[in-house]
Design a protein around this motif. Structure first.
Motif, PDB file in Angstrom:
ATOM      1  N   VAL A 102       0.826  -1.218   0.000  1.00  0.00           N
ATOM      2  CA  VAL A 102       0.000   0.000   0.000  1.00  0.00           C
ATOM      3  C   VAL A 102       0.860   1.267   0.000  1.00  0.00           C
ATOM      4  CG1 VAL A 102      -1.741   1.315   1.278  1.00  0.00           C
ATOM      5  CG2 VAL A 102      -2.011  -1.138   0.981  1.00  0.00           C
ATOM      6  N   PRO A 103       1.960   1.376   0.772  1.00  0.00           N
ATOM      7  CA  PRO A 103       2.820   2.564   0.619  1.00  0.00           C
ATOM      8  C   PRO A 103       3.392   2.712  -0.783  1.00  0.00           C
ATOM      9  CG  PRO A 103       3.294   1.464   2.683  1.00  0.00           C
ATOM     10  CD  PRO A 103       2.381   0.550   1.929  1.00  0.00           C
ATOM     11  N   LEU A 104       3.775   1.603  -1.417  1.00  0.00           N
ATOM     12  CA  LEU A 104       4.296   1.684  -2.782  1.00  0.00           C
ATOM     13  C   LEU A 104       3.199   2.114  -3.759  1.00  0.00           C
ATOM     14  CD1 LEU A 104       6.511  -1.533  -2.843  1.00  0.00           C
ATOM     15  CD2 LEU A 104       7.229   0.830  -2.433  1.00  0.00           C
ATOM     16  N   LEU A 105       2.001   1.603  -3.558  1.00  0.00           N
ATOM     17  CA  LEU A 105       0.880   2.031  -4.399  1.00  0.00           C
ATOM     18  C   LEU A 105       0.552   3.501  -4.164  1.00  0.00           C
ATOM     19  CD1 LEU A 105      -1.469  -1.083  -4.037  1.00  0.00           C
ATOM     20  CD2 LEU A 105      -0.090  -0.452  -6.017  1.00  0.00           C
ATOM     21  N   THR A 106       0.729   3.973  -2.936  1.00  0.00           N
ATOM     22  CA  THR A 106       0.517   5.389  -2.647  1.00  0.00           C
ATOM     23  C   THR A 106       1.524   6.255  -3.395  1.00  0.00           C
ATOM     24  OG1 THR A 106      -0.354   4.860  -0.452  1.00  0.00           O
ATOM     25  CG2 THR A 106       0.423   7.107  -0.801  1.00  0.00           C
ATOM     26  N   ALA A 107       2.775   5.804  -3.453  1.00  0.00           N
ATOM     27  CA  ALA A 107       3.777   6.544  -4.219  1.00  0.00           C
ATOM     28  C   ALA A 107       3.397   6.603  -5.692  1.00  0.00           C
ATOM     29  CB  ALA A 107       5.147   5.891  -4.051  1.00  0.00           C
ATOM     30  N   LEU A 108       2.898   5.500  -6.229  1.00  0.00           N
ATOM     31  CA  LEU A 108       2.448   5.491  -7.627  1.00  0.00           C
ATOM     32  C   LEU A 108       1.259   6.424  -7.813  1.00  0.00           C
ATOM     33  CD1 LEU A 108       2.807   3.997 -10.424  1.00  0.00           C
ATOM     34  CD2 LEU A 108       0.924   2.540  -9.668  1.00  0.00           C
ATOM     35  N   PHE A 109       0.334   6.414  -6.879  1.00  0.00           N
ATOM     36  CA  PHE A 109      -0.821   7.314  -6.937  1.00  0.00           C
ATOM     37  C   PHE A 109      -0.369   8.771  -6.982  1.00  0.00           C
ATOM     38  CE2 PHE A 109      -4.366   9.734  -5.383  1.00  0.00           C
ATOM     39  CZ  PHE A 109      -5.510   9.032  -5.768  1.00  0.00           C
TER      40      PHE A 109
ATOM     41  N   ARG B 250      10.146  15.154   5.121  1.00  0.00           N
ATOM     42  CA  ARG B 250       9.845  14.443   6.360  1.00  0.00           C
ATOM     43  C   ARG B 250       8.408  14.673   6.814  1.00  0.00           C
ATOM     44  NH1 ARG B 250      13.200  14.984  12.112  1.00  0.00           N
ATOM     45  NH2 ARG B 250      11.929  13.492  13.274  1.00  0.00           N
ATOM     46  N   SER B 251       7.940  15.900   6.782  1.00  0.00           N
ATOM     47  CA  SER B 251       6.626  16.234   7.329  1.00  0.00           C
ATOM     48  C   SER B 251       5.477  15.840   6.418  1.00  0.00           C
ATOM     49  CB  SER B 251       6.545  17.742   7.627  1.00  0.00           C
ATOM     50  OG  SER B 251       7.552  18.124   8.533  1.00  0.00           O
ATOM     51  N   ASP B 252       5.728  15.719   5.130  1.00  0.00           N
ATOM     52  CA  ASP B 252       4.646  15.408   4.195  1.00  0.00           C
ATOM     53  C   ASP B 252       4.870  14.070   3.485  1.00  0.00           C
ATOM     54  OD1 ASP B 252       3.358  17.928   4.651  1.00  0.00           O
ATOM     55  OD2 ASP B 252       4.878  18.867   3.388  1.00  0.00           O
ATOM     56  N   TYR B 253       6.055  13.917   2.882  1.00  0.00           N
ATOM     57  CA  TYR B 253       6.307  12.749   2.049  1.00  0.00           C
ATOM     58  C   TYR B 253       6.360  11.468   2.881  1.00  0.00           C
ATOM     59  CZ  TYR B 253       8.295  10.231  -1.933  1.00  0.00           C
ATOM     60  OH  TYR B 253       8.497   9.348  -2.965  1.00  0.00           O
ATOM     61  N   LEU B 254       7.165  11.456   3.939  1.00  0.00           N
ATOM     62  CA  LEU B 254       7.303  10.244   4.744  1.00  0.00           C
ATOM     63  C   LEU B 254       6.028   9.922   5.511  1.00  0.00           C
ATOM     64  CD1 LEU B 254      10.951  10.477   6.160  1.00  0.00           C
ATOM     65  CD2 LEU B 254      10.092   9.174   4.219  1.00  0.00           C
ATOM     66  N   ILE B 255       5.339  10.953   5.985  1.00  0.00           N
ATOM     67  CA  ILE B 255       4.104  10.718   6.735  1.00  0.00           C
ATOM     68  C   ILE B 255       3.051  10.066   5.851  1.00  0.00           C
ATOM     69  CG2 ILE B 255       2.136  11.943   7.754  1.00  0.00           C
ATOM     70  CD1 ILE B 255       4.084  13.708   9.208  1.00  0.00           C
ATOM     71  N   ALA B 256       3.043  10.412   4.565  1.00  0.00           N
ATOM     72  CA  ALA B 256       2.092   9.777   3.650  1.00  0.00           C
ATOM     73  C   ALA B 256       2.305   8.273   3.614  1.00  0.00           C
ATOM     74  CB  ALA B 256       2.250  10.376   2.251  1.00  0.00           C
ATOM     75  N   PHE B 257       3.552   7.831   3.619  1.00  0.00           N
ATOM     76  CA  PHE B 257       3.838   6.400   3.578  1.00  0.00           C
ATOM     77  C   PHE B 257       3.565   5.734   4.924  1.00  0.00           C
ATOM     78  CE2 PHE B 257       6.868   7.949   0.218  1.00  0.00           C
ATOM     79  CZ  PHE B 257       6.033   7.580  -0.820  1.00  0.00           C
ATOM     80  N   GLU B 258       3.775   6.456   6.008  1.00  0.00           N
ATOM     81  CA  GLU B 258       3.446   5.901   7.319  1.00  0.00           C
ATOM     82  C   GLU B 258       1.940   5.672   7.440  1.00  0.00           C
ATOM     83  OE1 GLU B 258       4.988   8.639  10.126  1.00  0.00           O
ATOM     84  OE2 GLU B 258       7.094   8.287   9.605  1.00  0.00           O
ATOM     85  N   LYS B 259       1.164   6.645   7.015  1.00  0.00           N
ATOM     86  CA  LYS B 259      -0.287   6.476   7.037  1.00  0.00           C
ATOM     87  C   LYS B 259      -0.714   5.337   6.112  1.00  0.00           C
ATOM     88  CE  LYS B 259      -2.834  10.217   6.983  1.00  0.00           C
ATOM     89  NZ  LYS B 259      -3.368  11.539   6.604  1.00  0.00           N
ATOM     90  N   ALA B 260      -0.095   5.246   4.958  1.00  0.00           N
ATOM     91  CA  ALA B 260      -0.455   4.191   4.007  1.00  0.00           C
ATOM     92  C   ALA B 260      -0.168   2.809   4.585  1.00  0.00           C
ATOM     93  CB  ALA B 260       0.303   4.385   2.700  1.00  0.00           C
ATOM     94  N   ALA B 261       0.933   2.653   5.303  1.00  0.00           N
ATOM     95  CA  ALA B 261       1.240   1.360   5.910  1.00  0.00           C
ATOM     96  C   ALA B 261       0.204   0.984   6.960  1.00  0.00           C
ATOM     97  CB  ALA B 261       2.640   1.388   6.530  1.00  0.00           C
ATOM     98  N   VAL B 262      -0.219   1.964   7.757  1.00  0.00           N
ATOM     99  CA  VAL B 262      -1.262   1.713   8.760  1.00  0.00           C
ATOM    100  C   VAL B 262      -2.566   1.317   8.077  1.00  0.00           C
ATOM    101  CG1 VAL B 262      -2.662   2.762  10.573  1.00  0.00           C
ATOM    102  CG2 VAL B 262      -0.216   3.220  10.470  1.00  0.00           C
ATOM    103  N   PHE B 263      -2.919   2.042   7.027  1.00  0.00           N
ATOM    104  CA  PHE B 263      -4.164   1.736   6.319  1.00  0.00           C
ATOM    105  C   PHE B 263      -4.110   0.357   5.658  1.00  0.00           C
ATOM    106  CE2 PHE B 263      -4.687   6.574   5.544  1.00  0.00           C
ATOM    107  CZ  PHE B 263      -5.018   6.733   6.878  1.00  0.00           C
ATOM    108  N   GLY B 264      -2.964   0.009   5.084  1.00  0.00           N
ATOM    109  CA  GLY B 264      -2.833  -1.297   4.455  1.00  0.00           C
ATOM    110  C   GLY B 264      -2.960  -2.425   5.460  1.00  0.00           C
ATOM    111  N   GLY B 265      -2.294  -2.291   6.613  1.00  0.00           N
ATOM    112  CA  GLY B 265      -2.421  -3.306   7.641  1.00  0.00           C
ATOM    113  C   GLY B 265      -3.838  -3.411   8.175  1.00  0.00           C
ATOM    114  N   THR B 266      -4.495  -2.273   8.347  1.00  0.00           N
ATOM    115  CA  THR B 266      -5.887  -2.275   8.822  1.00  0.00           C
ATOM    116  C   THR B 266      -6.800  -2.977   7.830  1.00  0.00           C
ATOM    117  OG1 THR B 266      -5.535  -0.192  10.017  1.00  0.00           O
ATOM    118  CG2 THR B 266      -7.812  -0.811   9.519  1.00  0.00           C
TER     119      THR B 266
END
Length: 253
Positions: free
Chosen positions: A149-156, A190-206
């Motif tokens: 999901v984080p990788l798909l978010t980067a593609l999005f 750090r404040s925008d790019y990395l946080i997007a992937f952190e949120k995506a990982a949480v959403f994917g696991g959920t």
């Protein structure tokens, strides 16, 4: 009976879901069989989701660019459109919409597969053969979702910003250098790019946990599989939206 239905049953269901999540983490053992199954699931839930993620990201970028330009033009700030698109995608739209598309594409598939395995007694057969069914069929799907999901978010994001660039520069007429410079100044790594992937990982696991839990405990009938698939999509989508609000409130204070 009414008290049990409204209070005790939801609490017990939440407790079972928590125990199921812990069992998934305990069953995640780095073995050769686990990694082989993980690679297969990454292809099934990740690679096969690429087309819908790419198309969705492009059209979201086009829509946000058009809407943002009309709003910013009123205040004479139309050259800030790339900042609006970048911050909107990285902070909110990309992780949430990617997760929702992932749930519709892959989450429903996970719930349906596990529901059919329950209906055809495959899960019971694994237990009879002394194979942990959670470690065999659930844990690889969970970690595949967390990774993809984080990788798909980067593609999005890449398709969304590329589509925004094409519309803003070649259709609206904004200077290309201004577009990229404003985007670079507005988006922080750090404040925008990395946080997007952190949120995506949480959403994917959920999404994977909800779909796996509902499918794993589905009624062993075709109707039970259908109900589990619908419930997985609805519950996972609502949880993603709820978690997005909580994470945004904590991370973007």
């Amino acid at each position: 009976m009414a008290f049990a239905d409204t209070i005790i049953l939801p609490i017990s269901s939440l407790g079972r879901a928590g125990l199921f999540s812990l069992s998934v983490l305990r069953a995640s053992k780095p073995t050769a069989d686990f990694f082989a199954e993980l690679l297969r699931e990454i292809y099934k839930v990740g690679a096969r989701s690429l087309p819908i993620i790419a198309v969705g990201g492009a059209f979201v970028g086009l829509s946000v660019t058009l809407l943002g330009y009309r709003a910013l033009e009123t205040y004479g700030a139309s050259n800030q459109i790339s900042a609006l698109v970048g911050l909107g995608l990285y902070r909110e739209l990309a992780p949430v919409l990617t997760a929702l598309l992932f749930i519709g594409r892959a989450g429903s598939s996970i719930a349906a597969e596990l529901g059919l395995m329950r209906a055809t007694d495959q899960i019971t057969a694994l237990g009879l053969m002394a194979i942990d069914p959670i470690g065999k069929v659930v844990a690889p799907r969970f970690w595949a979702a967390v990774l993809t999901v984080p990788l798909l978010t980067a593609l999005f994001c890449s398709f969304g910003i590329s589509a925004s660039y094409l519309e803003a520069v070649h259709v609206i007429g904004i200077d290309a250098g201004t577009f990229w410079q404003v985007l670079q100044d507005a988006v922080d790594f750090r404040s925008d790019y990395l946080i997007a992937f952190e949120k995506a990982a949480v959403f994917g696991g959920t999404a994977a946990l909800v779909a796996s839990y509902v499918g794993y405990h589905a009624e062993p009938t075709i109707e039970g599989t259908s109900i589990a698939t619908t419930r997985a999509v609805v519950n996972a989508s609502l949880l993603v939206l709820m978690f997005n609000f909580v994470l945004s409130a904590l991370l973007f204070r």
